[in-house]
Write an enzyme that holds these catalytic residues in place. Sequence first.
Site, PDB file in Angstrom:
ATOM      1  N   TYR A 139       0.779  -1.192   0.052  1.00  0.00           N
ATOM      2  CA  TYR A 139       0.124   0.068  -0.179  1.00  0.00           C
ATOM      3  C   TYR A 139       0.908   1.382  -0.068  1.00  0.00           C
ATOM      4  O   TYR A 139       0.715   2.046  -0.788  1.00  0.00           O
ATOM      5  CB  TYR A 139      -1.077  -0.085   1.216  1.00  0.00           C
ATOM      6  CG  TYR A 139      -1.675   1.600   1.398  1.00  0.00           C
ATOM      7  CD1 TYR A 139      -2.384   1.748   0.473  1.00  0.00           C
ATOM      8  CD2 TYR A 139      -1.498   2.136   2.680  1.00  0.00           C
ATOM      9  CE1 TYR A 139      -3.233   3.043   0.726  1.00  0.00           C
ATOM     10  CE2 TYR A 139      -1.734   3.222   2.800  1.00  0.00           C
ATOM     11  CZ  TYR A 139      -2.853   3.803   1.806  1.00  0.00           C
ATOM     12  OH  TYR A 139      -3.462   5.097   2.068  1.00  0.00           O
ATOM     13  N   ILE A 205      -7.190  -6.737  19.714  1.00  0.00           N
ATOM     14  CA  ILE A 205      -5.930  -5.995  19.587  1.00  0.00           C
ATOM     15  C   ILE A 205      -4.868  -6.667  18.769  1.00  0.00           C
ATOM     16  O   ILE A 205      -4.383  -7.584  19.344  1.00  0.00           O
ATOM     17  CB  ILE A 205      -5.481  -5.539  20.976  1.00  0.00           C
ATOM     18  CG1 ILE A 205      -6.745  -4.903  21.684  1.00  0.00           C
ATOM     19  CG2 ILE A 205      -4.158  -4.961  20.822  1.00  0.00           C
ATOM     20  CD1 ILE A 205      -6.088  -4.768  23.291  1.00  0.00           C
TER      21      ILE A 205
HETATM   22  N1  UFG Z   1      -5.924  -2.542  14.922  1.00  0.00           N
HETATM   23  C1  UFG Z   1      -6.230  -3.429  15.979  1.00  0.00           C
HETATM   24  N2  UFG Z   1      -7.483  -3.965  15.916  1.00  0.00           N
HETATM   25  C2  UFG Z   1      -8.405  -3.928  14.959  1.00  0.00           C
HETATM   26  C3  UFG Z   1      -7.876  -2.784  13.840  1.00  0.00           C
HETATM   27  C4  UFG Z   1      -6.910  -2.141  13.842  1.00  0.00           C
HETATM   28  O1  UFG Z   1      -5.506  -3.542  16.868  1.00  0.00           O
HETATM   29  O2  UFG Z   1      -9.380  -4.539  14.770  1.00  0.00           O
HETATM   30  C5  UFG Z   1      -4.754  -1.803  15.258  1.00  0.00           C
HETATM   31  C6  UFG Z   1      -3.743  -1.798  13.912  1.00  0.00           C
HETATM   32  O3  UFG Z   1      -3.054  -3.065  14.083  1.00  0.00           O
HETATM   33  C7  UFG Z   1      -3.075  -0.449  13.929  1.00  0.00           C
HETATM   34  C8  UFG Z   1      -4.088   0.522  14.728  1.00  0.00           C
HETATM   35  O4  UFG Z   1      -4.996  -0.308  15.027  1.00  0.00           O
HETATM   36  O5  UFG Z   1      -2.088  -0.644  14.712  1.00  0.00           O
HETATM   37  C9  UFG Z   1      -4.482   1.499  13.422  1.00  0.00           C
HETATM   38  O6  UFG Z   1      -5.232   0.599  12.616  1.00  0.00           O
HETATM   39  P1  UFG Z   1      -6.193   1.113  11.257  1.00  0.00           P
HETATM   40  O7  UFG Z   1      -6.378  -0.269  10.322  1.00  0.00           O
HETATM   41  O8  UFG Z   1      -7.427   1.656  11.931  1.00  0.00           O
HETATM   42  O9  UFG Z   1      -5.250   2.236  10.372  1.00  0.00           O
HETATM   43  P2  UFG Z   1      -3.816   1.960   9.891  1.00  0.00           P
HETATM   44  O10 UFG Z   1      -2.988   2.692  10.614  1.00  0.00           O
HETATM   45  O11 UFG Z   1      -3.311   0.456   9.578  1.00  0.00           O
HETATM   46  O12 UFG Z   1      -4.102   2.326   8.444  1.00  0.00           O
HETATM   47  C10 UFG Z   1      -4.658   3.585   8.144  1.00  0.00           C
HETATM   48  C11 UFG Z   1      -5.214   4.023   6.884  1.00  0.00           C
HETATM   49  C12 UFG Z   1      -4.251   3.899   5.880  1.00  0.00           C
HETATM   50  C13 UFG Z   1      -3.096   4.694   6.191  1.00  0.00           C
HETATM   51  C14 UFG Z   1      -2.505   4.464   7.530  1.00  0.00           C
HETATM   52  C15 UFG Z   1      -1.601   5.270   8.097  1.00  0.00           C
HETATM   53  O13 UFG Z   1      -6.157   2.860   6.634  1.00  0.00           O
HETATM   54  O14 UFG Z   1      -4.463   4.173   4.824  1.00  0.00           O
HETATM   55  O15 UFG Z   1      -3.828   4.606   8.413  1.00  0.00           O
HETATM   56  O16 UFG Z   1      -1.291   5.161   9.294  1.00  0.00           O
HETATM   57  F1  UFG Z   1      -2.021   4.709   5.253  1.00  0.00           F
END
Ligand code: UFG
Length: 326
Positions: A139, A205
């Site tokens: 991504y 988590i």
């Molecule tokens: N997480 C959990 N449990 C869940 C979902 C997420 O623990 O059920 C954690 C993830 O592992 C991560 C954090 O929560 O550590 C945030 O996760 P998100 O999926 O909400 O967001 P991301 O940080 O993975 O990704 C988002 C966007 C991307 C962007 C990114 C930049 O989806 O497009 O933020 O950080 F690039």
Amino acid sequence: MILIVGGAGYIGSHVNKVLNENGYDTLILDNFSYGHHELIPGADVIEGDLGDGELLDKIFQDYPISGVMHFAAFTYVGESVTHPIRYYHNNTTNTLNLLQSMIKNKVKNFIFSSTCAVYGVPEKIPLTENHPLNPINPYGRSKLMVEEMLRDFSRAYDFNYISLRYFNAAGATPDAKTGEWHQPETHLIPLILDAALGVRDRISIFGTDYPTPDGTCIRDYIHVLDLAQAHIKAMEYLEKNNKSQIFNLGNGQGFSVREVIECCRKVTGEDIQVEEENRRLGDPPVLLGSSKKAEELLGWKVEWVELEDIIATAWKWHKKLYADYK
Ligand code: UFG
């Protein structure tokens, strides 16, 4: 008139709304693979695909488009690891198609939705725009490739861009008319709110052994309306300065997964159950940005400072989403 590609999605629909409120004419192009008509009531919309060069040329010939904002990307980090072709095709190849058509039709102002995922695992926190770029998932790489094309195009052609590296977008409009609506939903805050609402049993988590104070990942959550304001400032900057730039857009504060869950408990008043699981593929331990450059050059500042206030808007919308749409 501004063309908003992917304007029926989460961030694009909020930017469209704020642009209209500020007197800008907009036209949305969306293929509705993930977008929702309900998020853009009353908008001018063309249903079509970015891969369709003829359609793009026709839009630029038929409408007085002075600038393009591009939100039409796939954003599931985990899926990008297992299905990278989808990401390089949609996020990189299709964007090249859009840029080709813009340049051919002499539309020179472009605002790109980039991401803090282009940095990879931070060497230094907070992340600034000159931090090394080593994305750890497809991504992030699919977006970085576009940033590289943009740099080359702006040197070669009469074309300027602003790349906005978003941190974690969150929240909804305070009137709960629009908000976050992904299908499937994988993002932390809406999934926690699902658990608060009782439509799922608990929140998982992903990883409790990260090198952070409580062992869970730290992210920088920024209100979607603050992102929207930054897009307006960015377009004004391009129109005035004719100069390409890259900006981080974050809140400047980091919250761990456990802290976000705790904040959601406070906002919703619900006792949210958690389950500790293994790490998810492609997650950096900490993503936390400095938006000083955007503050200085765009005159932009975060208005939604408190995570509790951001989550309160998300919660109000989330209840409406289930009551009215899901
Ligand atoms: N997480 C959990 N449990 C869940 C979902 C997420 O623990 O059920 C954690 C993830 O592992 C991560 C954090 O929560 O550590 C945030 O996760 P998100 O999926 O909400 O967001 P991301 O940080 O993975 O990704 C988002 C966007 C991307 C962007 C990114 C930049 O989806 O497009 O933020 O950080 F690039």
